[in-house]
Design an enzyme around this catalytic site. Structure first.
Site, PDB file in Angstrom:
ATOM      1  N   THR A  12       0.816  -1.217   0.000  1.00  0.00           N
ATOM      2  CA  THR A  12       0.000   0.000   0.000  1.00  0.00           C
ATOM      3  C   THR A  12       0.844   1.258   0.000  1.00  0.00           C
ATOM      4  OG1 THR A  12      -1.802  -1.063   1.161  1.00  0.00           O
ATOM      5  CG2 THR A  12      -1.680   1.303   1.398  1.00  0.00           C
ATOM      6  N   ASP A  55       1.591  -6.435  -4.345  1.00  0.00           N
ATOM      7  CA  ASP A  55       0.783  -6.486  -3.127  1.00  0.00           C
ATOM      8  C   ASP A  55       1.358  -7.669  -2.332  1.00  0.00           C
ATOM      9  OD1 ASP A  55      -2.516  -5.836  -2.410  1.00  0.00           O
ATOM     10  OD2 ASP A  55      -1.504  -7.500  -1.428  1.00  0.00           O
ATOM     11  N   SER A  56       1.515  -7.516  -1.036  1.00  0.00           N
ATOM     12  CA  SER A  56       2.234  -8.573  -0.312  1.00  0.00           C
ATOM     13  C   SER A  56       1.446  -9.872  -0.234  1.00  0.00           C
ATOM     14  CB  SER A  56       2.651  -8.107   1.079  1.00  0.00           C
ATOM     15  OG  SER A  56       1.556  -8.089   1.945  1.00  0.00           O
ATOM     16  N   SER A  57       0.160  -9.837  -0.558  1.00  0.00           N
ATOM     17  CA  SER A  57      -0.585 -11.097  -0.562  1.00  0.00           C
ATOM     18  C   SER A  57      -0.198 -11.955  -1.777  1.00  0.00           C
ATOM     19  CB  SER A  57      -2.089 -10.824  -0.544  1.00  0.00           C
ATOM     20  OG  SER A  57      -2.407  -9.911  -1.551  1.00  0.00           O
ATOM     21  N   ASP A  88       0.218  -6.831   4.703  1.00  0.00           N
ATOM     22  CA  ASP A  88      -0.555  -8.067   4.902  1.00  0.00           C
ATOM     23  C   ASP A  88       0.313  -9.271   5.273  1.00  0.00           C
ATOM     24  OD1 ASP A  88      -2.844  -6.680   4.353  1.00  0.00           O
ATOM     25  OD2 ASP A  88      -3.138  -7.498   2.339  1.00  0.00           O
ATOM     26  N   THR A 274      -0.423 -22.965  18.622  1.00  0.00           N
ATOM     27  CA  THR A 274      -1.767 -22.585  19.080  1.00  0.00           C
ATOM     28  C   THR A 274      -2.389 -21.472  18.242  1.00  0.00           C
ATOM     29  OG1 THR A 274      -3.043 -21.640  20.897  1.00  0.00           O
ATOM     30  CG2 THR A 274      -0.726 -21.083  20.850  1.00  0.00           C
ATOM     31  N   GLN A 275      -3.714 -21.471  18.214  1.00  0.00           N
ATOM     32  CA  GLN A 275      -4.455 -20.373  17.571  1.00  0.00           C
ATOM     33  C   GLN A 275      -4.443 -19.117  18.433  1.00  0.00           C
ATOM     34  OE1 GLN A 275      -8.425 -21.833  16.549  1.00  0.00           O
ATOM     35  NE2 GLN A 275      -7.548 -23.700  15.725  1.00  0.00           N
ATOM     36  N   CYS A 276      -4.076 -19.268  19.723  1.00  0.00           N
ATOM     37  CA  CYS A 276      -4.016 -18.095  20.610  1.00  0.00           C
ATOM     38  C   CYS A 276      -2.783 -17.268  20.251  1.00  0.00           C
ATOM     39  CB  CYS A 276      -3.896 -18.510  22.072  1.00  0.00           C
ATOM     40  SG  CYS A 276      -5.341 -19.359  22.654  1.00  0.00           S
TER      41      CYS A 276
HETATM   42  N1  ASP Z   1      -2.617  -5.363   0.501  1.00  0.00           N
HETATM   43  C1  ASP Z   1      -1.518  -4.543   0.940  1.00  0.00           C
HETATM   44  C2  ASP Z   1      -0.260  -5.371   0.944  1.00  0.00           C
HETATM   45  O1  ASP Z   1      -0.045  -6.125   1.847  1.00  0.00           O
HETATM   46  C3  ASP Z   1      -1.785  -3.977   2.289  1.00  0.00           C
HETATM   47  C4  ASP Z   1      -0.711  -3.047   2.817  1.00  0.00           C
HETATM   48  O2  ASP Z   1       0.346  -2.858   2.261  1.00  0.00           O
HETATM   49  O3  ASP Z   1      -0.949  -2.482   3.877  1.00  0.00           O
HETATM   50  O4  ASP Z   1       0.503  -5.296   0.021  1.00  0.00           O
END
Ligand code: ASP
Length: 339
Positions: A12, A55-57, A88, A274-276
């Site tokens: 972002t 985008d990091s995803s 992300d 763990t999920q915690c």
């Molecule tokens: N979707 C964006 C990413 O991870 C979100 C961000 O940068 O805050 O690339």
């Protein structure tokens, strides 16, 4: 003069709105134009941009390898590195880099932003400028003050393998419940020197072989037996990470134990995390965890999911197997676990 390499991978922080209104990665030069204050930072800054900022995803282990190689290849030319990254999956990247860059003795500080740098209320400017300051900071002996992989976000510095993203909305998007902040920025930059990791075991050694035949089994009440057996027994996985309840608890079903036993016999490492987000796994606390411990399931202790996954990728990629993998995994290699 201190020399810092500023690496842009996307996120972002450098995005602009596309024709249909959605945010897309933009070009690095325009991003730099938005932070003229960088010229005032008392260090020499060189820049490097991913050819295709993402985008990091979209990031994959191959992107982590690319970042690790940039640090390795330029390690002797710079005093520190700042990586601009989408928020992300930043905690996955910082965890992975912490294990890939063994014996790191220079700062590798990741940062990003919740709002693009061109926007009036953007958090990007402060994040970049303070990340640069942290990467340049020296101790009174002239050594790098933060010679580890860390994330700087919204006035706080976190250990890279202890942090996770908890908010898609707040500027303070990260937390690290199991390890205290490494630094906080207010009127002064306060670095907590006694919390900083110092690896004095020799030369930087960069691990770029990552095992990706690993999967995650996220438990929830009612999770189907077929899904569990399929995940544990198909695909010849090198590791299956059980994402369990509370202190590392999972249903007490004989068919689950049989599937875990068979998977272990097939050479699959079974790890319990763990999920915690605060606290950790203590498999002997409840009968619902002890049945896993008795089968030989490895405890991730108080590690994050991000750290557990990436540590397994790096250790398996390096060729650790059998009980040696367990011994290595259950140690803290670079401050990622305390138990
Ligand atoms: N979707 C964006 C990413 O991870 C979100 C961000 O940068 O805050 O690339």
């Amino acid at each position: 003069m201190i020399k810092i390499l500023l690496i842009y991978t996307g996120g972002t922080i450098g995005m602009v709105r596309g024709e249909s209104g959605e945010l897309q990665p933009f070009n690095f030069d325009s991003l730099l134009e938005q932070v003229p204050e960088l010229k005032q930072v008392p260090c020499e800054i060189d820049t490097f941009s991913f050819e295709q900022p993402v985008d990091s995803s979209v990031m994959k282990p191959s992107h982590w390898v690319q970042m690790a190689e940039i640090v390795r290849d330029r390690y002797n030319d710079y005093d520190g590195f700042v990586i601009l990254h989408g928020s992300d999956t930043m905690a996955y990247t910082s965890s992975a880099l912490s294990f890939m860059l063994e014996n790191l003795r220079k700062p590798v500080i990741l940062t990003g932003a919740q709002l693009p740098i061109g926007m009036l209320r953007s958090d990007a400017r402060e994040n970049i400028l303070t990340a640069m300051e942290i990467a340049s900071a020296r101790t009174s002996e002239g050594e790098p003050a933060v010679p580890e992989v860390a994330i700087y976000f919204e006035y706080t510095l976190f250990r890279g393998n202890r942090v996770y993203k908890y908010s898609s909305q707040s500027f303070d998007a990260y937390d690290s419940p199991n390890y205290p902040f490494l630094a906080e920025s207010g009127v002064d930059l306060q670095i907590y020197h006694d919390r900083i990791l110092h690896q004095d075991n020799g030369q930087l050694s960069v691990h770029t072989n990552l095992e990706t035949n690993i999967t995650l089994l996220h438990f929830y009440p009612g999770l189907d037996r077929d899904v569990i057996e399929h995940t544990l027994l198909r695909g010849n996985r090198k590791a299956v990470i059980l994402h369990t309840f509370g202190a590392g608890n999972a249903p007490m079903e004989s068919w689950l134990d049989d599937a875990i036993r068979e998977a272990i016999a097939n050479g699959t490492q079974i790890i319990n995390v763990t999920q915690c987000r605060a606290g950790g796994v203590d498999q002997w606390k409840y009968a619902a965890g002890a049945h896993l411990a008795r089968l030989g399931v490895i405890s991730a202790g108080d590690m994050t999911l991000e750290s557990t996954l990436t540590k397994a990728m790096v250790l398996l990629g390096e060729g650790w197997e059998g009980s040696e993998f367990r011994i290595k995994f259950e140690q803290s290699l670079c401050g990622e676990r305390s138990n």
